[in-house]
Design an enzyme around this catalytic site. Sequence first.
Site, mmCIF file in Angstrom:
data_model
loop_
_atom_site.group_PDB
_atom_site.id
_atom_site.type_symbol
_atom_site.label_atom_id
_atom_site.label_comp_id
_atom_site.label_asym_id
_atom_site.label_seq_id
_atom_site.Cartn_x
_atom_site.Cartn_y
_atom_site.Cartn_z
ATOM 1 N N CYS A 1 0.875 -1.174 0.000
ATOM 2 C CA CYS A 1 0.000 0.000 0.000
ATOM 3 C C CYS A 1 0.912 1.224 0.000
ATOM 4 O O CYS A 1 2.096 1.110 -0.282
ATOM 5 C CB CYS A 1 -0.952 -0.009 1.199
ATOM 6 N N THR A 2 0.384 2.387 0.316
ATOM 7 C CA THR A 2 1.184 3.611 0.202
ATOM 8 C C THR A 2 2.322 3.671 1.224
ATOM 9 O O THR A 2 3.471 3.892 0.873
ATOM 10 C CB THR A 2 0.282 4.851 0.366
#
Length: 344
Positions: A199-200
């Site tokens: 994810c980020t």
Amino acid sequence: MTVLHNRISQKELKERLYQETEPRTTISFYQYIFIEDTKVFRDEFYKQLNALNVFGRIYIASEGINAQLSVPKSNFNLLEEYLHSIEPMKDVRLNIAVSDDGKSFWVLKVKIRDKIVADGITDSSFSMQNKGKYVDASTFNHLTKSPETVVVDMRNHYEYEVGHFENAIEIPSDTFREQLPMAAEMLKDKKDKNIIMYCTGGIRCEKASAYLLHNGFKNVFHLEGGIIHYANTVKEKNLTNKFHGKNFVFDDRLGENVSDEIISKCHQCGKPADTHTNCKNEACHLLFIQCDECATKYDGCCSAECQRVYNLPIEEQKELRKGIDKGRNIFNKSRQRLRPRLRE
Ligand SMILES: [Zn+2]
Ligand SMILES: [Zn+2]
């Protein structure tokens, strides 16, 4: 007794911040650790950080801690020492914001939450104690050489659209809570394969990795520090970059280029474009991808209709907006409909 929250008005606090002469460093970190008594932990944490003149927004839950804060430069080392002195946090990664004026916070808020990432999991036997293995950038590159390795993107649709890792699978749902069971279902015939989630910044995929293990998956990994850390590492160590396009960050910049490629298209004309923008019509505010030409042609609006409204006198626009619940709308390709913003 020590006061464990501030008692000064917001206005005065803001003024004090702007009068400060010492620069601040903005950092963020998260850590899944088991916290037995969140109230006791919270009060002690507040006391220590307050003594270091830290500002920020911190969430404490029995599953861990998630923090965004600013610290006066001269106290940075003391803060780091304190955090590392908490045994399960001795290796916590502190992410330092690069482009920041240090003025994002003017008060310290430490709040107790149910979870640090809302997940909708009701099964009480689920635990963050058993999570996937971290992979760093070079291990990620190595593992993904095998076509047998499954790479899973745990971000939202609009983030995936402008940039993602090679061969990454998208979990096409509106929210993280929906994505978890959906991911388990989509991958159910791959329980023995190597699965890498990302994810980020790492906080969501770390939870997702624990969720898959909980559901009988065997070899689950998650990308340490997320795309942000990966992008920095490949640059620093001159590794192959397997992330294509733009890393979507939900702030004023709406995206940072990790590679030069543009992998998405303008939602209006279909030409390659990766600039997210909000429709200029206040009553719409749709988040969508628009190329420069369309931005000129439609005055930054998502449609001719919004453009018509946008060009009306302000008073008329306000009249039209009455009773409409504005929020941040997001164009959702997977469902071809609008949806309200995700951020609370
Ligand atoms: Zn266009
Ligand atoms: Zn619009």
